[in-house]
Design a protein around this motif. Structure first.
Motif, PDB file in Angstrom:
ATOM      1  N   ASP A  57       0.836  -1.212   0.000  1.00  0.00           N
ATOM      2  CA  ASP A  57       0.000   0.000   0.000  1.00  0.00           C
ATOM      3  C   ASP A  57       0.864   1.254   0.000  1.00  0.00           C
ATOM      4  OD1 ASP A  57      -2.246  -1.610   0.018  1.00  0.00           O
ATOM      5  OD2 ASP A  57      -2.666  -1.314   2.171  1.00  0.00           O
ATOM      6  N   ASN A 112       2.472   1.736  -3.529  1.00  0.00           N
ATOM      7  CA  ASN A 112       1.488   2.190  -4.517  1.00  0.00           C
ATOM      8  C   ASN A 112       1.046   3.628  -4.267  1.00  0.00           C
ATOM      9  OD1 ASN A 112       1.256   0.087  -6.417  1.00  0.00           O
ATOM     10  ND2 ASN A 112       0.074  -1.125  -4.960  1.00  0.00           N
ATOM     11  N   LYS A 113       0.952   4.013  -3.001  1.00  0.00           N
ATOM     12  CA  LYS A 113       0.608   5.408  -2.691  1.00  0.00           C
ATOM     13  C   LYS A 113       1.763   6.326  -3.083  1.00  0.00           C
ATOM     14  CE  LYS A 113      -1.109   8.420   0.945  1.00  0.00           C
ATOM     15  NZ  LYS A 113      -1.513   8.535   2.337  1.00  0.00           N
ATOM     16  N   THR A 171       0.262   4.356  -8.009  1.00  0.00           N
ATOM     17  CA  THR A 171      -0.012   3.224  -8.904  1.00  0.00           C
ATOM     18  C   THR A 171      -0.912   2.218  -8.196  1.00  0.00           C
ATOM     19  OG1 THR A 171       1.928   2.006  -8.123  1.00  0.00           O
ATOM     20  CG2 THR A 171       2.242   3.439 -10.034  1.00  0.00           C
ATOM     21  N   ARG A 172      -1.243   1.164  -8.920  1.00  0.00           N
ATOM     22  CA  ARG A 172      -1.984   0.040  -8.350  1.00  0.00           C
ATOM     23  C   ARG A 172      -1.278  -1.255  -8.740  1.00  0.00           C
ATOM     24  NH1 ARG A 172      -7.983   1.315 -10.140  1.00  0.00           N
ATOM     25  NH2 ARG A 172      -8.085  -0.920  -9.830  1.00  0.00           N
TER      26      ARG A 172
END
Length: 116
Positions: free
Chosen positions: A32, A35-36, A40-41
């Motif tokens: 997490d 990605n933060k 992105t994911r």
């Protein structure tokens, strides 16, 4: 420090980065955070230099195998066999146990001595 591997198409490792243990208290927390940070994911899997999770430390080009929950290096030769316990590739013939150096010969499926 915690290490995370970014998985791309076919679960191939594209990048490995480091995250502080204070942030990556769990794999999900580390994923997490990354990605933060990058907005992105992406899919990130934790990896370990000590090989205490996912069998082997992830490297760029390695594949993450979901069934084995392991990172597996690219197969070095067509004849080599995956060791299911270690998820490392083994030659079909054991490496000679003497004081010489050898290189694998895929065409003859033998270890050839390296002349120094």
């Amino acid at each position: 420090m915690a290490h995370f591997a970014k998985l791309g198409t076919g679960n191939i490792v594209e990048k490995v980065i480091v995250v502080s243990n204070n942030i990556a208290t769990t794999e999900q927390a580390g994923s997490d955070f990354i990605n933060k940070l990058y907005n992105t994911r992406d899919v990130w899997k934790q990896t370990s230099y000590n090989n205490n999770i996912r069998k082997n430390f992830a490297g760029i080009g390695y594949q993450y195998d979901q069934q084995r929950d392991a990172f597996i290096a690219p197969k070095p030769y067509n004849s080599w066999i995956l060791n299911e316990d270690t998820c490392l590739w083994n030659a079909p013939v054991a490496y000679p146990q003497d004081n010489n150096r050898y290189i694998w010969n895929e065409s003859t499926l033998t270890w050839d001595i390296v002349e120094v």
